[in-house]
Design an enzyme around this catalytic site. Structure first.
Site, PDB file in Angstrom:
ATOM      1  N   GLU B  44       0.842  -1.207   0.000  1.00 30.60           N
ATOM      2  CA  GLU B  44       0.000   0.000   0.000  1.00 30.60           C
ATOM      3  C   GLU B  44       0.877   1.258   0.000  1.00 30.60           C
ATOM      4  OE1 GLU B  44      -2.656  -0.006   3.341  1.00 30.60           O
ATOM      5  OE2 GLU B  44      -3.846   1.683   2.586  1.00 30.60           O
ATOM      6  N   LYS B 118      -9.091   3.094  -2.875  1.00 26.92           N
ATOM      7  CA  LYS B 118      -9.556   2.409  -1.664  1.00 26.92           C
ATOM      8  C   LYS B 118     -10.944   2.898  -1.256  1.00 26.92           C
ATOM      9  CE  LYS B 118      -7.501   1.459   2.945  1.00 26.92           C
ATOM     10  NZ  LYS B 118      -6.272   1.755   3.728  1.00 26.92           N
ATOM     11  N   CYS B 154      -6.069  -3.043   1.492  1.00 25.96           N
ATOM     12  CA  CYS B 154      -6.073  -3.179   2.952  1.00 25.96           C
ATOM     13  C   CYS B 154      -7.470  -3.229   3.578  1.00 25.96           C
ATOM     14  CB  CYS B 154      -5.213  -2.077   3.569  1.00 25.96           C
ATOM     15  SG  CYS B 154      -4.520  -2.528   5.195  1.00 25.96           S
TER      16      CYS B 154
END
Lengths: 565, 565
Positions: B44, B118, B154
């Site tokens: 990330e 994200k 994530c």
């Protein structure tokens, strides 16, 4: 009924002290009740204090707050005030979410009669609400003796859409918004413009009730107000003091009656009062009755000492002069003069022999030797703090803290830093403003802030000067080596402060700063100083950090960074 | 094509150092390319480092990151690697929002070929992403040589719904998730369970690629892995080291081939390695080559010194013994013994005469006099730090920091606190583990962590003992007055540590702790100590704070609080 009296209870709450907050609510409710009020409005999260941060996540604390709301409702009824509608903020539990809510409850007839949960949870600057709360999704209109009262909490009116948009369709008679809006210079104007816009949107007057008082490194300025449906100001409370004002809503009238509109203060007075209130409430809520600080004879420590005298009286201020071999006679005289003017205790603790003892063992040179002087002073200040049980004050201003022009564990020691968010150029302005006020008769403690309302106008100053003119006018120096001047290490303060504001407060990068018109050498110097200072400060944490908002939280940057822009 | 080779590039990035991160990506891409890889996956926010906090809000930094992604794509093509699909994280700009995005970009054929933002932005514990990012709202499936590759970042896989739910309807062949997941004890197990659940949900293998390395007060443990569509572990990389492993996806096969599965470490080894890696990366990324610390002869400073020797070699550790009139001979001997075992520089700087010099002027008594001793030591440690340009280490453990059993600006000085998140009972365990490892031949610097991969197994210890047994076995004492023992002021550490864990890490209030079975006296003692310490710590900020997560951020509570629960 076409006439409804609203009381604006602008109070100073304390986080976690639910019992004291409940007592304050009751005290103001009694006064409002005697004045024939129907609705009393208190600030955001009245019962818990604000901002409660991770306390919100503690289940037993939420339970305490919930029980307090119910007990308070019963107490109001038991005292014969059951007819009142008492609007307070608290923390609420939501059964569909793991997270609590930022909640408004209306107490009436001995029960929690209605509730509203904040929709928009600010999570920028000093705010972290999305971290700890979940969002409400209902709009609420209260029926108060036939009047339709819409409600909102703080950020709800700062965002388009959401509850205010919903209320605009519901033909309300008034919008009540409860707030915990921290002080920033010029923010009053922004709030009023915003409220005026929302008043037009909902077609009704807006009551804006704000918290007042210091809480950690925030200061809430109060200044609650009412605008009519056209956005015109019809009522405004004072800033920095607790107050109880009234607004009589006439639901039949074309126009609402104009009440008392307190005029804003002079900008320097506003900032000075904010600093003193922040310190005063920090002391009171943490149960300190006195402070100690190093007095160098320079402007920063002089201004902080003056603020401290205004906050707790000169007799509760311990000023410590800690001259070294590099201290000028002028500095020592100015420190003593200041202490006498504000009526502070004044001790002289020379550091030369202590410095020699360390040097016999360590033989330090250069910056290490300069830092040693500052750290010996830090040890002495903390010894006073420990021995006398008083709060040590750090005297650094925002410009020097931002540039790292201070010694970690040295002059930076202290539990509270009253001027950490005041640039150096502003420090001089505030000192001049305070002297002007003294000349006009505002004695020590004579400021109109929370806790001073009922007091005398304070101790008058013999010659109308509070801060020695020498301290204001001489060239600033750290006096850690012979002939040292700030200007040897830093750009001139008038330029420096403007670059710092752009870089720290407005997140301007190098390219932006050059486009702002600053020359390359200045920009690179300031950026290098700030980045290095920020890195050192976070490595070796000081008390005061650099704020990105007036009286707010510092910008959050990683410590470890290869950033070279 | 039914065979696709994925390379798992588990690298250690540095926040803000975009150029170094780009070079690291290129270096690993070359190795992967030589190994006939089609897709290389990085952690990330690879290009920017993670977590970037408010750097995300600086427009010029976002521009730098965007240009770096494009330049990197061109470099890959220019080096003949244009066919590779290189999946890296970065910060992205969204034209419909004021806030940037946490973005994954796929570099291919010399351009930024695809992007994914994200969805779920964690904003709890150590995470603040909702503060700085806006959410993506698209799911993305990449077509890589005929294989359908779903992607996530994530937190996206930690929440039900969202992009993973969308991908479950899209018949993907594999789910690639890039992560910056900080180390917590036992978290590896949670991650694997979660990935297994998501694999079953999408009906395809899941590649979980995690960052490795220390970043400020976080440590990322790596331990990247692949589970098959049934949730079975088929590939796992080592923890705490950079690594490049491979996974060959066969889109036609019923079952994927099992590769290398590295077994987890012993829990004490895991925590010890995490502490050393945190310190080592903090030093490297902040350009420190050495450290200094006070050596008291006690277990805390001994363990920290051992960790420092493992991080940077004993020859870069300056141990300072600072005995007072209350120091026992045993303490002085143990400190010297430790320094010799780890090959550290060792200086003795007695504080008795310095203490007398201060006392001649100040005549302090009680706690103020005890604090004075600790603060003189703080001045000496900082003098070494300044004079030698080395990082000062604070040696406090989590139990004593939580209870405020330390002196502000005294033993608490330091830029990094390696064991601030290790309870005292664990300190003893880690010391014993390190000695056991030494007896088995793990010399100084012989730990398998980032930066040590290619090194010798370190300096062997003459008798297989690194930390003197005396320091481990004697009763802990601050030695600030005659006969002082920790047990005089604190509950026994085995009970204390369990109560602290409940109170600090799990937000249990008083009623909860009593329900947990602790007796009233212990609960009240611990709560009083912690609350008072937290208040003092935030008033007079120390370096190390108490963490609510292993290696994480402390709980955020207001300083000023009337809380009495």
């Amino acid at each position: 009924m076409s006439q409804i009296r609203f009381a604006l209870a602008q109070i100073d709450t304390c986080i976690g002290d639910v019992q004291a907050n409940v007592e304050s609510v009751l005290r103001y409710a009694r006064r409002a009740f005697e004045a024939q009020t129907q609705v009393v409005v208190y600030p955001e999260m009245t019962l818990t204090g604000y901002p409660i941060e991770d306390l919100a996540l503690r289940a037993t604390f939420r339970k305490t707050a919930w029980e307090a709301a119910n007990t308070l409702a019963q107490s109001l009824r038991d005292e014969g005030m059951g007819d009142l509608y008492v609007i307070v903020g608290t923390v609420g539990t939501d059964h569909n979410s793991d997270k609590p809510r930022n909640r408004m409850v209306v107490l009436h007839n001995g029960v929690v009669w209605a509730a509203y949960d904040k929709h928009f949870l600010p999570n920028y600057g000093v705010f972290d609400e999305y971290r700890i709360f979940s969002s409400g999704d209902q709009s609420v209109v209260l029926d108060v003796d036939g009047a339709r009262v819409g409600v909102a909490i703080c950020e709800d009116i700062w965002q388009d859409g959401g509850p205010v948009s919903a209320l605009a369709q519901q033909d309300i008679d008034v919008l009540v918004t409860i707030n915990g809006s921290p002080y920033e210079e010029g923010k009053m104007h922004t709030r009023v413009e915003l409220a005026a816009k929302r008043a037009k949107e909902v077609g009704a007057p807006v009551i804006y009730l704000n918290q007042v008082g210091g809480q950690d490194d925030l200061v809430f300025d109060g200044g609650s107000f009412v605008v009519d449906a056209d956005g015109g100001m019809i009522q405004r409370s004072a800033m920095f003091v607790e107050s109880l004002d009234y607004f009589d809503l006439d639901t039949q009238a074309e126009q609402q009656r104009v009440g008392t509109v307190v005029e804003p203060r002079d900008p320097d007075e506003e900032v000075y009062a904010a600093c003193v209130l922040g310190l005063k409430d920090y002391m009171r809520k943490n149960r300190f009755t006195g402070v100690c600080l190093g007095l160098s004879g320079g402007i920063d420590s002089a201004l902080v000492a003056a603020m401290a005298a205004d906050a707790c009286g000169g007799e509760n201020v311990w000023g410590i002069s800690m001259p070294s071999m590099y201290s000028s006679d002028g500095s020592k005289d100015d420190a003593a003069d200041l202490a006498e003017r504000i009526g502070a205790h004044y001790d002289v603790q020379p550091i030369e022999s202590l410095f020699s003892s360390f040097q016999d063992q360590l033989s330090l040179e250069g910056v290490a030797a300069e830092n040693l002087q500052a750290r010996i002073r830090g040890v002495i200040v903390m010894a006073y703090s420990n021995a006398k049980g008083v709060l040590a004050l750090a005297t650094g201003n925002k410009s020097e803290l931002a540039c790292g022009y201070s010694t970690i564990y040295g002059d930076a020691v202290g539990g509270y830093a009253p001027i950490k968010d005041v640039f150096k150029t502003r420090v001089w302005q505030l000192a001049r403003w305070r002297n002007k006020a003294a000349a006009q008769g505002v004695g020590i403690g004579g400021l109109n802030i929370v806790g001073n309302e009922g007091e005398d106008k304070g101790i008058a100053l013999s010659d109308g000067v509070m801060i020695p003119v020498n301290s204001i006018e001489k060239a600033p120096s750290a006096e850690l080596r012979p002939g040292q001047k700030d200007a040897d290490s830093l750009p001139e303060y008038d330029v420096l402060d403007r670059v710092l504001a752009s870089y720290i407060e407005h997140a301007h990068g190098r390219a932006d700063l050059l486009a702002d018109g600053y020359d390359e050498r200045t920009v690179d110097t300031v950026m290098r100083l700030v980045d290095r200072a920020e890195w050192k400060r976070r490595q070796y944490p000081l008390g005061p950090k650099v704020s990105s908002l007036a009286f707010g939280r510092d910008r959050r940057l990683p410590i470890t960074s290869g950033l070279r822009e």
